[in-house]
Design a protein around this motif. Structure first.
Motif, short mmCIF file in Angstrom:
data_model
loop_
_atom_site.label_atom_id
_atom_site.label_comp_id
_atom_site.label_asym_id
_atom_site.label_seq_id
_atom_site.Cartn_x
_atom_site.Cartn_y
_atom_site.Cartn_z
N ALA A 30 0.83 -1.21 0.00
CA ALA A 30 0.00 0.00 0.00
C ALA A 30 0.87 1.26 0.00
CB ALA A 30 -0.94 -0.01 1.20
N ALA A 31 1.92 1.26 0.81
CA ALA A 31 2.80 2.43 0.87
C ALA A 31 3.51 2.64 -0.47
CB ALA A 31 3.82 2.27 1.99
N ARG A 32 3.99 1.57 -1.07
CA ARG A 32 4.66 1.70 -2.37
C ARG A 32 3.70 2.22 -3.43
NH1 ARG A 32 6.98 -3.50 -5.55
NH2 ARG A 32 4.72 -3.88 -5.65
N ARG A 33 2.48 1.73 -3.43
CA ARG A 33 1.49 2.19 -4.40
C ARG A 33 1.23 3.68 -4.25
NH1 ARG A 33 -2.08 -1.01 -3.02
NH2 ARG A 33 -3.33 0.35 -1.67
N ARG A 34 1.10 4.16 -3.02
CA ARG A 34 0.83 5.57 -2.80
C ARG A 34 2.03 6.44 -3.17
NH1 ARG A 34 -1.76 3.31 1.87
NH2 ARG A 34 0.05 3.79 3.15
N LEU A 35 3.23 5.98 -2.86
CA LEU A 35 4.43 6.74 -3.22
C LEU A 35 4.59 6.84 -4.74
CD1 LEU A 35 6.95 5.35 -0.57
CD2 LEU A 35 6.03 7.68 -0.66
N LEU A 36 4.40 5.73 -5.43
CA LEU A 36 4.51 5.75 -6.88
C LEU A 36 3.45 6.65 -7.50
CD1 LEU A 36 5.27 1.98 -7.65
CD2 LEU A 36 6.82 3.93 -7.97
N ALA A 37 2.23 6.61 -6.95
CA ALA A 37 1.18 7.47 -7.47
C ALA A 37 1.51 8.94 -7.27
CB ALA A 37 -0.15 7.12 -6.81
N ALA A 38 2.05 9.29 -6.10
CA ALA A 38 2.41 10.68 -5.83
C ALA A 38 3.53 11.14 -6.77
CB ALA A 38 2.84 10.84 -4.38
N LEU A 39 4.54 10.28 -6.98
CA LEU A 39 5.65 10.63 -7.87
C LEU A 39 5.18 10.73 -9.32
CD1 LEU A 39 8.33 8.32 -6.23
CD2 LEU A 39 8.43 10.82 -6.31
N ARG A 40 4.29 9.84 -9.70
CA ARG A 40 3.78 9.87 -11.07
C ARG A 40 3.00 11.17 -11.34
NH1 ARG A 40 1.19 5.63 -10.67
NH2 ARG A 40 2.85 4.23 -11.36
N THR A 41 2.14 11.56 -10.40
CA THR A 41 1.35 12.78 -10.56
C THR A 41 2.25 14.01 -10.60
OG1 THR A 41 -0.52 11.76 -9.42
CG2 THR A 41 -0.48 14.16 -9.55
N ALA A 42 3.24 14.04 -9.69
CA ALA A 42 4.14 15.19 -9.65
C ALA A 42 4.97 15.28 -10.93
CB ALA A 42 5.06 15.08 -8.44
N HIS A 43 5.38 14.13 -11.46
CA HIS A 43 6.14 14.13 -12.71
C HIS A 43 5.30 14.67 -13.86
CE1 HIS A 43 8.77 12.91 -15.95
NE2 HIS A 43 7.86 12.09 -16.42
N LYS A 44 4.04 14.28 -13.92
CA LYS A 44 3.16 14.77 -14.99
C LYS A 44 2.90 16.26 -14.85
CE LYS A 44 0.77 10.39 -15.82
NZ LYS A 44 -0.54 9.65 -15.77
N GLN A 45 3.00 16.77 -13.61
CA GLN A 45 2.80 18.21 -13.40
C GLN A 45 4.07 19.01 -13.67
OE1 GLN A 45 1.33 18.52 -9.38
NE2 GLN A 45 -0.71 17.72 -9.89
N GLY A 46 5.15 18.33 -14.08
CA GLY A 46 6.38 19.01 -14.45
C GLY A 46 7.27 19.38 -13.29
N MET A 47 7.11 18.73 -12.13
CA MET A 47 7.94 19.07 -10.97
C MET A 47 9.36 18.54 -11.06
SD MET A 47 5.39 18.63 -7.72
CE MET A 47 3.82 19.47 -7.64
N PHE A 48 9.60 17.54 -11.93
CA PHE A 48 10.91 16.90 -11.99
C PHE A 48 11.53 17.05 -13.37
CE2 PHE A 48 8.41 13.88 -9.13
CZ PHE A 48 8.70 14.61 -7.98
N GLU A 49 11.50 18.23 -13.92
CA GLU A 49 12.06 18.47 -15.25
C GLU A 49 13.54 18.08 -15.27
OE1 GLU A 49 11.01 19.35 -18.25
OE2 GLU A 49 8.95 19.29 -17.53
#
Length: 600
Positions: free
Chosen positions: A258-277
């Motif tokens: 569950a923790a891994r799923r939530r972390l990956l989801a948060a990183l995926r969303t942030a990446h799509k928002q351009g936070m990790f250019e």
């Protein structure tokens, strides 16, 4: 040259081999494999002793290794010889050969990939040393944002305190404050909160159940709660990481999943928002969140316990002179000051928050910008007292296992025998070849002066013909020894990690007075909030007056710190119990105050 010997094979259970023994004993099991005299149930049949004398199964007939830990009735006693510098474990059908001889360790780190391979290390991007001053200056500002908000005095659990301080500062540095406080991190970590670990509730950004005295490091805010939720998920993930890397099915770890799923989801969303250019490194889009999670784990899993032990060892009464050396050096550094690069443009957003933290408690800022510059320069000095203290803490609490894969049938050199012949250990293609830095760091052949004691002034490791001044293997040098690996697969972030830990140690000791509180004998559950014990004046005789534990832990003969969790094989050891401390904010000299944060 002498012939290569097949290393002894440790007896184990059918099919499982020594999986249970290694999983339950960890570093203690490896230590016993090398040095312990076994008492066990044995057969009177002489046929069991007719096999090769190098095979430990001849020493332990019909007695699986994991059962040696049980309190069983012995019908016959057989004393095994010491296992020496090489032995093989069977782990679910996989052979894993541990080697300890200095010559073998040197070959382990320098062998070509055609002999010993480490394929997972193919994706490596070093942190450029020229960038370290700028990164360190930003980290100093992020640390001060939290320290400025601490109460003037407190009695927290040092482990929980360091977890929060290191995580929120370094994640903001590596991923940006926007990610740490973003809705992307919040909306995914809020889901499934019951999966969090029991110990996660020991720290809160709004209230402080760690102790009645309080040590809340961040004002109550929605962004603070998001950062706390992300931190909680990460440490649930990290707690299950080692077991998840084993053959044990992941379905048995619902909290980890569950923790891994939530972390990956948060990183995926942030990446799509351009936070990790600029951080995708050319990977396919679907793998970017996994890569970012790997970076997050690498930046935290070792830094947090290393910071804890670096400070903890210095708080022991017998190490007072080493603590004073770190404090005096830090005081001189902030007095002198030095130039650092101009701040990056994205740091400007931190300044109002930093000032707000300094004023919300009604206290003056901890450090001015000139003082920060001096401390940053000190943190980058590999010859400083703080750097030596960090390296010695890493040596004494290093990880228990590092592995390579035998790419071909090979003879690994073990050194020269008394008769002049060369010894070697034979490994088969496909075998896992492993070393144990935690065990090796207590070997007097590598660290000549009382290898089990804490001494930041000791000479560095001497490995396979190398000296304290000249490393035999690139990356294997200094007091830290094998803690960062060696050869072409050495840790790419070593320079930044050492600088980060020296900065944290110097900053905490410069700005606060610390005192270890007596360890409680009560059997309260881990992770549950409980009032800390009251401070007691030290005995007149110092550490010698403390009650000695039954078995001294390396670096802590008085048992004043919580013992390390020896079952943890991957990463720096973590404390097995809470570590209650009392801190008081120092009143630093009133140097001239300039515009705070200009060089943050």
């Amino acid at each position: 040259m002498g012939t290569a010997a097949v290393p002894p094979v440790v007896a184990g259970l059918p099919l499982l081999g020594s999986v249970l023994a290694l999983g339950s004993g960890g570093a203690a099991f490896l230590h016993q494999c090398r040095n312990q005299v076994w008492i066990h149930v044995s057969s009177s049949s002489s046929s069991a002793f007719a096999s090769c004398p190098a095979d430990l199964r001849a020493c332990l007939p019909r007695m699986p290794m994991p059962f040696h830990y049980a309190a069983c009735v012995c019908c016959w006693i057989h004393v095994c010889p010491q296992y020496g510098d090489a032995f093989t474990l069977r782990l679910l059908g996989q052979r894993m050969t541990f080697v300890f001889a200095p010559a073998t360790l040197r070959h382990y780190f320098s062998a070509p990939d055609s002999q010993l391979s480490f394929a997972p290390a193919a994706l490596r991007h070093k942190l450029v040393p020229s960038e370290l001053p700028r990164h360190t200056a930003r980290l100093a500002g992020l640390l001060l944002m939290q320290l400025d908000a601490w109460p003037a005095t407190g009695q927290p659990d040092l482990w929980e305190l360091v977890k929060r301080l290191v995580f929120q500062s370094s994640v903001a540095l590596l991923f940006g404050p926007a990610f740490l406080q973003s809705n992307a991190a919040c909306q995914h970590t809020q889901e499934g909160q019951p999966g969090a670990s029991p110990g996660a509730a020991a720290v809160s950004l709004q209230t402080d159940p760690v102790s009645p005295s309080g040590c809340s490091s961040t004002p109550s805010s929605s962004s603070g709660r998001r950062a706390e939720q992300l931190q909680r998920d990460f440490f649930v993930f990290e707690a299950g990481f080692e077991l998840a890397a084993s053959p044990v099915p992941h379905i048995l770890q619902p909290g980890f999943l569950a923790a891994r799923r939530r972390l990956l989801a948060a990183l995926r969303t942030a990446h799509k928002q351009g936070m990790f250019e600029g951080t995708a490194c050319g990977l396919p889009e679907q793998y970017v969140p996994n890569m970012l999670l790997a970076v997050l784990w690498a930046s935290q899993a070792n830094a947090v316990p290393a910071a804890f032990w670096s400070l903890g060892f210095l708080l022991l009464p017998e190490n007072r002179r080493h603590l004073q050396a770190v404090v005096q050096e830090a005081q001189q550094a902030v007095t002198a000051g030095t130039d650092t690069p101009e701040p990056a443009a994205d740091n400007a957003q931190l300044l109002p928050t930093h000032r707000q933290h300094a004023t919300v408690k009604g206290l003056p800022p901890l450090l001015t910008d000139e003082q920060q510059r001096g401390l940053v320069a000190l943190a980058a000095n590999r010859r400083s007292a703080a750097a030596a203290a960090v390296a010695e803490a890493l040596r004494l609490r290093s990880f228990s296992i590092d592995v390579r894969i035998a790419a071909a049938d090979s003879a690994l050199p073990c050194g020269q025998a008394a008769d002049g012949s060369m010894h070697a250990v034979w490994v088969q293609k496909g075998d896992v070849v492993a070393i144990s830095p935690y065990e090796c760091h207590q070997d007097p052949r590598l660290f000549q002066s009382s290898a089990h004691t804490y001494d930041p002034q000791r000479e560095g490791i001497q490995l396979g013909g190398g000296t304290a001044a000249h490393a035999a293997v690139v990356g294997v040098n200094g007091i830290a020894g094998l803690s960062f690996g060696g050869g072409k697969y050495r840790c790419p972030g070593r320079s930044f990690a050492e600088t980060e830990l020296a900065l944290i140690t110097s900053l905490l000791l410069l700005c606060f007075d610390w005192q270890l509180l007596p360890r409680e004998a009560t059997a309260a559950g881990k992770g549950q909030a409980r009032p800390p014990p009251q401070p007691q004046p030290p005995a007149a005789g110092g550490a010698g007056q403390q009650q000695q534990p039954q078995q001294a832990v390396p670096g802590d003969p008085g048992g004043l710190l919580p013992p390390p969790d020896l079952k943890k094989l991957v990463g720096i050891k973590i404390p097995s119990d809470p570590c209650w401390v009392q801190y008081t904010r120092r009143e630093l000299p009133a140097w001239p105050v300039s515009v705070l944060g200009h060089h943050l």
